[in-house]
Scaffold this active site. Structure first.
Site, PDB file in Angstrom:
ATOM      1  N   TYR A 135       1.297  10.107  -5.941  1.00  0.00           N
ATOM      2  CA  TYR A 135       0.324  10.558  -4.737  1.00  0.00           C
ATOM      3  C   TYR A 135       1.859  10.893  -3.938  1.00  0.00           C
ATOM      4  CZ  TYR A 135      -2.083  12.821  -1.064  1.00  0.00           C
ATOM      5  OH  TYR A 135      -3.202  13.108  -0.771  1.00  0.00           O
ATOM      6  N   ASP A 230       8.713   7.355  -2.080  1.00  0.00           N
ATOM      7  CA  ASP A 230       7.973   7.569  -0.906  1.00  0.00           C
ATOM      8  C   ASP A 230       7.195   6.405  -1.037  1.00  0.00           C
ATOM      9  OD1 ASP A 230       5.299   8.303   0.533  1.00  0.00           O
ATOM     10  OD2 ASP A 230       5.182   9.629  -0.965  1.00  0.00           O
ATOM     11  N   LYS A 258       1.624   4.710   7.428  1.00  0.00           N
ATOM     12  CA  LYS A 258       0.154   4.162   7.184  1.00  0.00           C
ATOM     13  C   LYS A 258       0.817   2.482   8.271  1.00  0.00           C
ATOM     14  CE  LYS A 258      -1.590   5.658   3.102  1.00  0.00           C
ATOM     15  NZ  LYS A 258      -1.475   6.780   1.725  1.00  0.00           N
TER      16      LYS A 258
HETATM   17  C1  LIG Z   1      -0.807   7.823   1.912  1.00  0.00           C
HETATM   18  C2  LIG Z   1       0.086   8.699   1.524  1.00  0.00           C
HETATM   19  C3  LIG Z   1       0.896   8.954   1.446  1.00  0.00           C
HETATM   20  C4  LIG Z   1       0.153  10.306   2.126  1.00  0.00           C
HETATM   21  O1  LIG Z   1       0.030  10.466   3.905  1.00  0.00           O
HETATM   22  P1  LIG Z   1      -0.873  10.949   5.201  1.00  0.00           P
HETATM   23  O2  LIG Z   1      -0.934  10.401   5.513  1.00  0.00           O
HETATM   24  O3  LIG Z   1      -2.211  10.846   3.850  1.00  0.00           O
HETATM   25  O4  LIG Z   1      -0.913  12.221   4.234  1.00  0.00           O
HETATM   26  C5  LIG Z   1       2.147   9.796   0.731  1.00  0.00           C
HETATM   27  N1  LIG Z   1       2.645   9.455  -0.290  1.00  0.00           N
HETATM   28  C6  LIG Z   1       1.534   8.193  -0.330  1.00  0.00           C
HETATM   29  C7  LIG Z   1       3.327   6.970  -1.324  1.00  0.00           C
HETATM   30  C8  LIG Z   1       0.757   7.653   0.163  1.00  0.00           C
HETATM   31  O5  LIG Z   1      -0.154   6.444   0.396  1.00  0.00           O
END
Ligand SMILES: *Cc1c(COP(=O)(O)O)cnc(C)c1O
Length: 409
Positions: A135, A230, A258
């Site tokens: 994701y 990511d 995060k």
């Molecule tokens: C949480 C997450 C996102 C999205 O971040 P948001 O701040 O919720 O838009 C993208 N990539 C990864 C790997 C994530 O865990």
């Protein structure tokens, strides 16, 4: 919840917060403190969601709270540069050497969307490779076979994404070098980027097999595609320098979110200077944001990263606590853990990708989740999410958690 459902779709502002079952529906939270959440009904929970990853030092961590307090009186947004933005860029680039230049944005979604645009602009190519069960936020072209809430709700392909966008994405099985080789053989000179969660958190925790990320990097180099890590979840989480430090890989571009905000909305993308120099206003790849580099979020993130930099023992501490929790797993449960990220998979063998993750017994997981909730332990409410330990999870909290896990029948 009834009031919320009338006005907010499903009663929640992000689908992963919703759940149902014997233990009822989502708790409405009044406050957090250390490793605990307190709901409006007077219950408390040991929190392994940690706001889905950001709170690596727990709720209301004093240095982060002090930093926010110290800047809030000076204004909440200027729409002009501030010195702390440079300081945060310095902290990120010195912790993660592949990040030669960095741009701050407001969410992980914005970071991956922008990194993808930059990869396409830089290479002049359109196709992207992603992996099933990963994701990357709710970016149109990346919501193909995506993990997290889409996996939980069984939505294979969301409505609302034009076919033309989805067709720019090739979704391959994670941890298969053969699948990656085949895709590059078929489409080599059309692929702008490979985007990957180096340790997947969004189909539950799934680590890369030995040599997988290295093979991915070699294939990208060979075919002129950019490698995008990511690290929105793994950055400053699986180690201070992220998964790229842990596995010794230097991606071309990376995304963070995060943990870097300390609980406020901020994220970042960046990487090679020759690529990032192409971003406007220094180049012709456009990306912008009214609240980007917001003073409160920057101060919070700066306090977070500076604390972690000078207290790297935090990582050993949270890894040990996560190990104690996962060692308490019921018999027959598959445990995946990388550092302080973990998932208990029910009713399945080894989980190495979406094919194996999706065979998990979600009804049994749901019973486990509600059992823990009744015992004051709050895990992510889905089989396809990772739990997180923070530095605020002390021995007593871990003991209580272990007991709650052991009492599951
Ligand atoms: C949480 C997450 C996102 C999205 O971040 P948001 O701040 O919720 O838009 C993208 N990539 C990864 C790997 C994530 O865990």
């Amino acid at each position: 919840m009834e009031r919320a459902r009338k006005l907010i779709p499903g009663g929640v502002n992000s689908p992963v917060r919703a759940f149902r079952g014997v233990g009822g529906s989502p708790r409405f939270i009044e406050r957090g403190s250390g490793c605990r959440l307190f709901d409006v009904d007077g219950n408390s929970y040991i929190d392994y969601v940690c706001s889905w990853g950001p709170l690596i030092l727990g709720h209301c961590f004093p240095p982060v709270m002090d930093a926010i307090r110290s800047v809030v009186e000076t204004g909440t947004s200027f729409g002009a540069p501030t010195e702390r933005e440079i300081e945060l860029a310095e902290e990120i680039t010195s912790a993660v050497p592949s990040m030669e230049m960095v741009r701050l944005v407001n969410s992980g979604t914005e970071a991956t969307m922008s990194a993808l645009r930059v990869a396409r602009g830089f290479t002049g190519r359109d196709l992207t490779i992603k992996f099933e069960g990963c994701y990357h936020g709710h970016v149109d072209s990346l919501l193909v076979k995506a993990g997290s809430g889409m996996a939980t709700l069984g939505i294979a392909d969301t409505a609302g994404v034009p076919r033309a966008f989805a067709e720019t994405t090739l979704a391959l099985p994670y941890n298969s070098v053969e699948a990656l080789e085949a895709a590059f053989t078929a489409h080599g000179n059309e692929i702008a980027a490979v985007i990957v969660e180096p340790v997947v958190g969004n189909m539950g925790c799934v680590p890369p097999l030995p040599g997988y990320l290295q093979a991915m990097q070699a294939l990208c180099n060979k075919h002129g595609a950019l490698l995008i890590f990511d690290e929105v979840m793994t950055g400053f989480r699986v180690s201070f320098g992220g998964a790229q430090e842990l596995y010794g890989i230097r991606p071309d571009l990376s995304t963070f979110g995060k943990v870097i905000g300390g609980g406020l909305p901020i994220a970042a993308y960046g990487g090679r200077a020759d690529i990032m120099s192409r971003v406007a206003p220094s180049g012709n790849i456009y990306q912008a944001g009214t609240l980007s580099g917001n003073p409160l979020a920057v101060a919070s993130g700066l306090a977070m990263l500076r604390y972690l930099k000078t207290h790297k023992e935090v990582y050993q501490q949270i890894d040990r606590a996560a190990a104690r929790i996962t060692e308490a797993a019921p018999e027959g449960v598959t445990v995946n853990r990388v550092g302080s990220m973990f998932t208990f998979f029910f009713g399945t063998g080894p989980v190495t990708g979406w094919d194996t993750a999706k065979s998990a017994d979600t009804a049994r997981f749901n019973a486990f989740f509600h059992h823990l909730l009744e015992n004051g332990v709050y895990l992510p409410p889905s089989q396809f999410e990772a739990g997180f330990v923070s530095a605020a999870h002390d021995e007593a909290a871990v003991d209580t958690t272990v007991q709650a896990i052991r009492s599951f029948r």
